[in-house]
Write an enzyme that holds these catalytic residues in place. Structure first.
Site, PDB file in Angstrom:
ATOM      1  N   LYS A  15       0.710  -1.261  -0.034  1.00 20.13           N
ATOM      2  CA  LYS A  15       0.040  -0.080   0.124  1.00 20.13           C
ATOM      3  C   LYS A  15       0.803   1.218  -0.132  1.00 20.13           C
ATOM      4  O   LYS A  15       2.122   1.228   0.302  1.00 20.13           O
ATOM      5  CB  LYS A  15      -0.865   0.015   1.130  1.00 20.13           C
ATOM      6  CG  LYS A  15      -1.797  -1.215   1.280  1.00 20.13           C
ATOM      7  CD  LYS A  15      -2.727  -1.155   2.407  1.00 20.13           C
ATOM      8  CE  LYS A  15      -3.681  -2.456   2.589  1.00 20.13           C
ATOM      9  NZ  LYS A  15      -4.721  -2.358   3.575  1.00 20.13           N
TER      10      LYS A  15
ATOM     11  N   ASN B 219      -1.815  -0.292   7.359  1.00 22.14           N
ATOM     12  CA  ASN B 219      -1.349  -1.713   7.738  1.00 22.14           C
ATOM     13  C   ASN B 219      -0.448  -2.038   6.538  1.00 22.14           C
ATOM     14  O   ASN B 219      -0.336  -3.403   6.567  1.00 22.14           O
ATOM     15  CB  ASN B 219      -2.525  -2.425   8.206  1.00 22.14           C
ATOM     16  CG  ASN B 219      -3.444  -2.809   7.183  1.00 22.14           C
ATOM     17  OD1 ASN B 219      -3.593  -2.206   6.121  1.00 22.14           O
ATOM     18  ND2 ASN B 219      -4.430  -3.822   7.280  1.00 22.14           N
TER      19      ASN B 219
ATOM     20  N   GLU C 233      -9.329 -10.060  -7.992  1.00 22.10           N
ATOM     21  CA  GLU C 233      -8.364  -9.066  -7.804  1.00 22.10           C
ATOM     22  C   GLU C 233      -7.315  -9.004  -8.901  1.00 22.10           C
ATOM     23  O   GLU C 233      -6.943  -8.183  -9.367  1.00 22.10           O
ATOM     24  CB  GLU C 233      -7.646  -9.439  -6.444  1.00 22.10           C
ATOM     25  CG  GLU C 233      -8.601  -9.188  -5.238  1.00 22.10           C
ATOM     26  CD  GLU C 233      -8.182  -9.290  -3.919  1.00 22.10           C
ATOM     27  OE1 GLU C 233      -8.898  -9.021  -3.055  1.00 22.10           O
ATOM     28  OE2 GLU C 233      -6.966  -9.631  -3.714  1.00 22.10           O
TER      29      GLU C 233
ATOM     30  N   HIS D  33      -1.818  -5.443   1.422  1.00 22.35           N
ATOM     31  CA  HIS D  33      -3.092  -6.314   1.033  1.00 22.35           C
ATOM     32  C   HIS D  33      -2.797  -7.565   0.429  1.00 22.35           C
ATOM     33  O   HIS D  33      -1.742  -7.728   0.095  1.00 22.35           O
ATOM     34  CB  HIS D  33      -3.920  -5.448  -0.027  1.00 22.35           C
ATOM     35  CG  HIS D  33      -4.770  -6.516  -0.527  1.00 22.35           C
ATOM     36  ND1 HIS D  33      -5.980  -6.554  -0.175  1.00 22.35           N
ATOM     37  CD2 HIS D  33      -4.920  -7.255  -1.681  1.00 22.35           C
ATOM     38  CE1 HIS D  33      -6.790  -7.459  -0.607  1.00 22.35           C
ATOM     39  NE2 HIS D  33      -6.277  -7.703  -1.609  1.00 22.35           N
TER      40      HIS D  33
ATOM     41  N   TYR E 169     -12.289  -2.700  -3.224  1.00 20.93           N
ATOM     42  CA  TYR E 169     -12.960  -3.012  -1.628  1.00 20.93           C
ATOM     43  C   TYR E 169     -14.332  -3.003  -1.629  1.00 20.93           C
ATOM     44  O   TYR E 169     -14.925  -2.479  -0.680  1.00 20.93           O
ATOM     45  CB  TYR E 169     -12.245  -1.945  -0.891  1.00 20.93           C
ATOM     46  CG  TYR E 169     -10.691  -2.000  -0.355  1.00 20.93           C
ATOM     47  CD1 TYR E 169     -10.718  -3.418   0.295  1.00 20.93           C
ATOM     48  CD2 TYR E 169      -9.766  -1.017  -0.532  1.00 20.93           C
ATOM     49  CE1 TYR E 169      -9.156  -3.444   0.840  1.00 20.93           C
ATOM     50  CE2 TYR E 169      -8.313  -1.322  -0.092  1.00 20.93           C
ATOM     51  CZ  TYR E 169      -8.161  -2.580   0.435  1.00 20.93           C
ATOM     52  OH  TYR E 169      -6.854  -2.750   0.794  1.00 20.93           O
TER      53      TYR E 169
HETATM   54  P1  DAT Z   1      -7.485  -7.503   5.254  1.00 19.46           P
HETATM   55  O1  DAT Z   1      -6.585  -6.047   4.531  1.00 19.46           O
HETATM   56  O2  DAT Z   1      -6.699  -8.192   6.497  1.00 19.46           O
HETATM   57  O3  DAT Z   1      -7.997  -8.378   4.419  1.00 19.46           O
HETATM   58  P2  DAT Z   1     -10.301  -6.377   5.493  1.00 19.46           P
HETATM   59  O4  DAT Z   1     -10.441  -6.882   4.197  1.00 19.46           O
HETATM   60  O5  DAT Z   1     -11.212  -6.879   6.606  1.00 19.46           O
HETATM   61  O6  DAT Z   1      -8.717  -6.622   6.064  1.00 19.46           O
HETATM   62  O7  DAT Z   1      -9.926  -4.819   5.385  1.00 19.46           O
HETATM   63  C1  DAT Z   1      -9.559  -4.221   4.398  1.00 19.46           C
HETATM   64  C2  DAT Z   1      -8.843  -2.826   4.866  1.00 19.46           C
HETATM   65  O8  DAT Z   1      -9.867  -2.224   5.454  1.00 19.46           O
HETATM   66  C3  DAT Z   1      -7.848  -3.327   5.811  1.00 19.46           C
HETATM   67  O9  DAT Z   1      -6.528  -3.776   5.432  1.00 19.46           O
HETATM   68  C4  DAT Z   1      -7.491  -2.099   6.535  1.00 19.46           C
HETATM   69  C5  DAT Z   1      -8.928  -1.552   6.643  1.00 19.46           C
HETATM   70  N1  DAT Z   1      -9.680  -1.529   7.609  1.00 19.46           N
HETATM   71  C6  DAT Z   1     -10.301  -2.824   8.099  1.00 19.46           C
HETATM   72  N2  DAT Z   1     -10.846  -2.551   9.256  1.00 19.46           N
HETATM   73  C7  DAT Z   1     -10.560  -1.338   9.693  1.00 19.46           C
HETATM   74  C8  DAT Z   1     -10.966  -0.336  10.655  1.00 19.46           C
HETATM   75  N3  DAT Z   1     -11.614  -0.871  11.801  1.00 19.46           N
HETATM   76  N4  DAT Z   1     -10.733   0.981  10.736  1.00 19.46           N
HETATM   77  C9  DAT Z   1     -10.024   1.340   9.718  1.00 19.46           C
HETATM   78  N5  DAT Z   1      -9.608   0.720   8.595  1.00 19.46           N
HETATM   79  C10 DAT Z   1      -9.935  -0.594   8.632  1.00 19.46           C
HETATM   80 MG    MG Z   2      -9.459  -8.335   2.767  1.00 18.56          MG
END
Ligand code: DAT
Ligand code: MG
Length: 158
Positions: free
Chosen positions: A13, A116, A130, A119, A53
């Site tokens: 990212k 974080n 994707e 991805h 997303y």
């Molecule tokens: P991942 O990236 O581990 O697959 P995800 O698909 O649930 O997680 O969410 C996508 C991204 O969205 C994640 O990497 C960071 C952001 N995200 C998820 N939960 C969040 C939250 N509670 N607050 C802010 N950003 C969040």
């Molecule tokens: Mg995810």
């Protein structure tokens, strides 16, 4: 069935790129023994990111997530190997770096969920969607890995 040609979509990212973590992240996937089949530095459009997303569109952080992902270049990659989707997720750590164990990418290299750094496809179905969203078929490079015979038990060159 488990296949050594399983593929996953991994993206560094904008925060990971800006913080100079591209080499460190690629190193981990290379040294594990996975095969790189596509990679590009790209500044993704908001439309692409919204689609990427789309499953999170009703979450309160969706708009901010798209904005953050659009804030700079991303390194988009496809990695291949046995169980690479699940193992890739283990290597990433938990979504929230606070819950990620040391030794994982998020556990070692970042602090907060909204920054974080990486991805990774999170289900068996998501890589296909994707990969086709981020890459044209011709950008997936077909080549023989000379390391495969040392990484896999019963692998022979075709
Ligand atoms: P991942 O990236 O581990 O697959 P995800 O698909 O649930 O997680 O969410 C996508 C991204 O969205 C994640 O990497 C960071 C952001 N995200 C998820 N939960 C969040 C939250 N509670 N607050 C802010 N950003 C969040
Ligand atoms: Mg995810």
């Amino acid at each position: 069935m488990a296949s050594i040609s399983e593929r996953t979509f991994i993206a560094i990212k904008p925060d990971g790129v800006q913080r100079g973590l591209v080499g460190e992240i690629i190193r981990r996937f290379e040294q594990k023994g996975f095969k790189l089949v596509a990679m590009k530095l790209t500044h993704a459009s908001e439309d692409l990111l919204r689609e990427h997303y789309i499953d999170l569109k009703d979450r309160p952080f969706y708009a901010g997530l798209v904005q953050y992902m659009h804030s700079g270049p991303i390194v988009a990659m496809v990695w291949e190997g046995l169980n690479v989707i699940k193992t890739g997720r283990v290597m990433l750590g938990e979504t929230n770096p606070m819950d990620s164990k040391p030794g994982t990418i998020r556990g070692d290299l970042c602090v907060q969920v909204g920054r974080n750094i990486i991805h990774g496809s999170d289900s068996v179905e998501s890589p296909q969607k994707e990969i086709s969203l981020w890459f044209k078929p011709a950008e997936l490079i077909d080549y023989r890995s000379c390391a495969h015979v040392r990484i896999y038990e019963r692998c022979r060159f075709p």
